[in-house]
Design a protein around this motif. Structure first.
Motif, PDB file in Angstrom:
ATOM      1  N   SER A 132      -2.852  42.809  79.340  1.00 21.04           N
ATOM      2  CA  SER A 132      -4.017  42.559  79.008  1.00 21.04           C
ATOM      3  C   SER A 132      -4.793  42.964  77.756  1.00 21.04           C
ATOM      4  O   SER A 132      -5.599  41.640  77.124  1.00 21.04           O
ATOM      5  N   ALA A 133      -4.952  43.967  76.935  1.00 18.11           N
ATOM      6  CA  ALA A 133      -5.262  43.960  75.728  1.00 18.11           C
ATOM      7  C   ALA A 133      -4.797  43.013  74.690  1.00 18.11           C
ATOM      8  O   ALA A 133      -5.471  42.587  74.180  1.00 18.11           O
ATOM      9  N   ALA A 134      -3.456  42.594  75.398  1.00 19.16           N
ATOM     10  CA  ALA A 134      -3.124  41.451  74.203  1.00 19.16           C
ATOM     11  C   ALA A 134      -3.550  40.079  74.288  1.00 19.16           C
ATOM     12  O   ALA A 134      -3.689  39.479  73.061  1.00 19.16           O
ATOM     13  N   ARG A 135      -3.822  40.529  75.787  1.00 20.00           N
ATOM     14  CA  ARG A 135      -4.663  38.737  76.072  1.00 20.00           C
ATOM     15  C   ARG A 135      -5.953  38.283  75.370  1.00 20.00           C
ATOM     16  O   ARG A 135      -6.229  37.981  75.038  1.00 20.00           O
ATOM     17  N   GLY A 136      -6.389  39.693  75.489  1.00 18.94           N
ATOM     18  CA  GLY A 136      -7.975  40.387  74.953  1.00 18.94           C
ATOM     19  C   GLY A 136      -8.628  40.213  73.083  1.00 18.94           C
ATOM     20  O   GLY A 136      -8.648  39.449  72.454  1.00 18.94           O
ATOM     21  N   PHE A 137      -6.852  40.501  73.127  1.00 17.71           N
ATOM     22  CA  PHE A 137      -6.811  41.216  71.319  1.00 17.71           C
ATOM     23  C   PHE A 137      -6.746  39.361  70.959  1.00 17.71           C
ATOM     24  O   PHE A 137      -7.785  38.702  70.112  1.00 17.71           O
ATOM     25  N   GLU A 138      -5.614  38.950  71.236  1.00 15.04           N
ATOM     26  CA  GLU A 138      -5.302  36.940  71.483  1.00 15.04           C
ATOM     27  C   GLU A 138      -6.912  36.497  71.361  1.00 15.04           C
ATOM     28  O   GLU A 138      -7.082  35.436  70.401  1.00 15.04           O
ATOM     29  N   ALA A 139      -7.339  36.069  72.321  1.00 14.25           N
ATOM     30  CA  ALA A 139      -8.710  35.319  72.636  1.00 14.25           C
ATOM     31  C   ALA A 139      -9.697  36.244  71.406  1.00 14.25           C
ATOM     32  O   ALA A 139     -10.672  35.262  71.058  1.00 14.25           O
ATOM     33  N   ALA A 140     -10.194  37.017  71.165  1.00 14.63           N
ATOM     34  CA  ALA A 140     -10.695  37.604  70.040  1.00 14.63           C
ATOM     35  C   ALA A 140     -10.558  37.642  68.656  1.00 14.63           C
ATOM     36  O   ALA A 140     -11.105  36.748  68.075  1.00 14.63           O
ATOM     37  N   HIS A 141      -9.371  37.092  68.407  1.00 16.35           N
ATOM     38  CA  HIS A 141      -8.897  36.560  67.072  1.00 16.35           C
ATOM     39  C   HIS A 141      -8.899  35.286  66.918  1.00 16.35           C
ATOM     40  O   HIS A 141      -9.185  34.799  66.364  1.00 16.35           O
ATOM     41  N   ASP A 142      -8.912  34.430  68.060  1.00 20.44           N
ATOM     42  CA  ASP A 142      -9.265  33.524  68.297  1.00 20.44           C
ATOM     43  C   ASP A 142     -10.773  32.936  67.998  1.00 20.44           C
ATOM     44  O   ASP A 142     -10.766  32.095  66.653  1.00 20.44           O
ATOM     45  N   ARG A 143     -11.801  33.762  68.894  1.00 18.32           N
ATOM     46  CA  ARG A 143     -12.855  33.627  68.982  1.00 18.32           C
ATOM     47  C   ARG A 143     -13.703  33.522  67.217  1.00 18.32           C
ATOM     48  O   ARG A 143     -14.620  32.804  66.129  1.00 18.32           O
ATOM     49  N   GLU A 144     -12.661  34.971  66.727  1.00 13.34           N
ATOM     50  CA  GLU A 144     -13.194  35.110  65.054  1.00 13.34           C
ATOM     51  C   GLU A 144     -12.928  34.498  64.360  1.00 13.34           C
ATOM     52  O   GLU A 144     -13.602  33.786  63.412  1.00 13.34           O
ATOM     53  N   TYR A 145     -11.603  33.927  63.733  1.00 14.18           N
ATOM     54  CA  TYR A 145     -10.937  33.343  62.855  1.00 14.18           C
ATOM     55  C   TYR A 145     -10.284  32.293  62.806  1.00 14.18           C
ATOM     56  O   TYR A 145      -9.657  31.446  61.835  1.00 14.18           O
ATOM     57  N   ARG A 146     -10.194  31.118  63.933  1.00 12.17           N
ATOM     58  CA  ARG A 146     -10.091  29.551  64.142  1.00 12.17           C
ATOM     59  C   ARG A 146     -10.672  29.263  63.068  1.00 12.17           C
ATOM     60  O   ARG A 146     -10.371  28.414  63.025  1.00 12.17           O
ATOM     61  N   GLY A 147     -12.026  28.966  63.431  1.00 17.01           N
ATOM     62  CA  GLY A 147     -13.120  28.924  62.672  1.00 17.01           C
ATOM     63  C   GLY A 147     -13.288  28.513  60.896  1.00 17.01           C
ATOM     64  O   GLY A 147     -12.902  27.743  60.507  1.00 17.01           O
ATOM     65  N   ILE A 148     -12.841  29.886  61.115  1.00 16.48           N
ATOM     66  CA  ILE A 148     -12.320  29.924  59.470  1.00 16.48           C
ATOM     67  C   ILE A 148     -11.021  29.487  58.493  1.00 16.48           C
ATOM     68  O   ILE A 148     -11.150  29.055  57.937  1.00 16.48           O
ATOM     69  N   TYR A 149      -9.719  29.390  59.891  1.00 19.29           N
ATOM     70  CA  TYR A 149      -8.765  28.919  60.099  1.00 19.29           C
ATOM     71  C   TYR A 149      -8.561  27.470  59.297  1.00 19.29           C
ATOM     72  O   TYR A 149      -8.019  26.548  58.624  1.00 19.29           O
ATOM     73  N   GLU A 150      -9.454  27.072  60.638  1.00 21.32           N
ATOM     74  CA  GLU A 150      -9.714  25.200  60.786  1.00 21.32           C
ATOM     75  C   GLU A 150     -10.309  24.935  59.046  1.00 21.32           C
ATOM     76  O   GLU A 150     -10.006  23.722  58.409  1.00 21.32           O
ATOM     77  N   ALA A 151     -11.208  25.568  58.432  1.00 23.89           N
ATOM     78  CA  ALA A 151     -12.400  25.374  57.950  1.00 23.89           C
ATOM     79  C   ALA A 151     -11.343  25.348  56.487  1.00 23.89           C
ATOM     80  O   ALA A 151     -11.479  24.051  55.417  1.00 23.89           O
ATOM     81  N   ALA A 152     -10.176  26.513  55.969  1.00 22.90           N
ATOM     82  CA  ALA A 152      -9.537  26.749  55.527  1.00 22.90           C
ATOM     83  C   ALA A 152      -8.552  25.681  55.081  1.00 22.90           C
ATOM     84  O   ALA A 152      -8.077  24.719  53.833  1.00 22.90           O
ATOM     85  N   GLN A 153      -8.150  25.020  55.953  1.00 21.84           N
ATOM     86  CA  GLN A 153      -6.972  24.112  55.954  1.00 21.84           C
ATOM     87  C   GLN A 153      -7.612  22.883  55.345  1.00 21.84           C
ATOM     88  O   GLN A 153      -6.716  21.956  54.764  1.00 21.84           O
ATOM     89  N   ALA A 154      -8.949  22.434  56.363  1.00 19.63           N
ATOM     90  CA  ALA A 154      -9.276  21.195  55.933  1.00 19.63           C
ATOM     91  C   ALA A 154     -10.152  20.887  54.511  1.00 19.63           C
ATOM     92  O   ALA A 154     -10.316  19.716  53.418  1.00 19.63           O
ATOM     93  N   SER A 155     -10.158  22.036  54.046  1.00 16.73           N
ATOM     94  CA  SER A 155     -10.432  22.188  52.361  1.00 16.73           C
ATOM     95  C   SER A 155      -9.315  21.807  51.390  1.00 16.73           C
ATOM     96  O   SER A 155      -8.373  21.968  51.397  1.00 16.73           O
ATOM     97  N   ASP A 156      -9.843  21.611  50.241  1.00 21.45           N
ATOM     98  CA  ASP A 156      -8.656  21.403  49.135  1.00 21.45           C
ATOM     99  C   ASP A 156      -8.525  22.526  48.203  1.00 21.45           C
ATOM    100  O   ASP A 156      -7.972  22.626  47.618  1.00 21.45           O
TER     101      ASP A 156
END
Length: 139
Positions: A103-127
């Motif tokens: 349960s804690a791992a699933r919670g961490f996974e969701a929180a990690h995704d919410r917090e950092y997915r946007g940053i990761y996608e922006a970094a991948q799209a940037s030159d």
């Protein structure tokens, strides 16, 4: 001289910053969740098995008593039944701990995704390359 220490990823290079990157951490979290789920299921199965064996040992002890088997053997069978019951209890406790971990791992996974997915996608799209992990660390 700078206070920045170079980051050593231990030879693990991958997308999203190596061993500390978004994808690497997400993969580790998924693996932890799956392992906790597998452990939990195994422990519940072991608990059911041990409870069944403990019950059968109690029944055997009763039959031995009716058959007037030497009391020391009947007592030993009861001891085995009690030991199996303790294993069943411990298995249940371990399954509960694995459930909490999952349960804690699933919670961490969701929180990690919410917090950092946007940053990761922006970094991948940037030159423009991002700094290595640890560069922005505040001491």
């Amino acid at each position: 001289m700078s206070d920045i220490e170079p980051y050593d990823d231990g030879g693990e290079v991958g997308h999203g910053g190596g061993a500390l990157g978004f994808l690497a951490l997400a993969a580790r979290t998924v693996k932890l969740t799956a392992s906790a789920l597998k452990l939990k299921e195994g422990m519940w199965s072991l608990q059911r098995h041990m409870e069944n064996n403990a019950g059968q040992a109690r029944e055997l002890s009763e039959m031995c008593g009716q058959a007037e088997v030497a009391p020391r053997f009947t007592a030993q069978i009861l001891e085995v039944s009690a030991a199996l019951s303790r294993v069943a209890t411990a298995s249940g406790e371990m399954a509960s701990a694995a459930d909490a971990t999952e349960s804690a791992a699933r919670g961490f996974e969701a929180a990690h995704d919410r917090e950092y997915r946007g940053i990761y996608e922006a970094a991948q799209a940037s030159d423009v390359p991002m700094a290595k992990p640890g560069f922005y660390e505040v001491r």
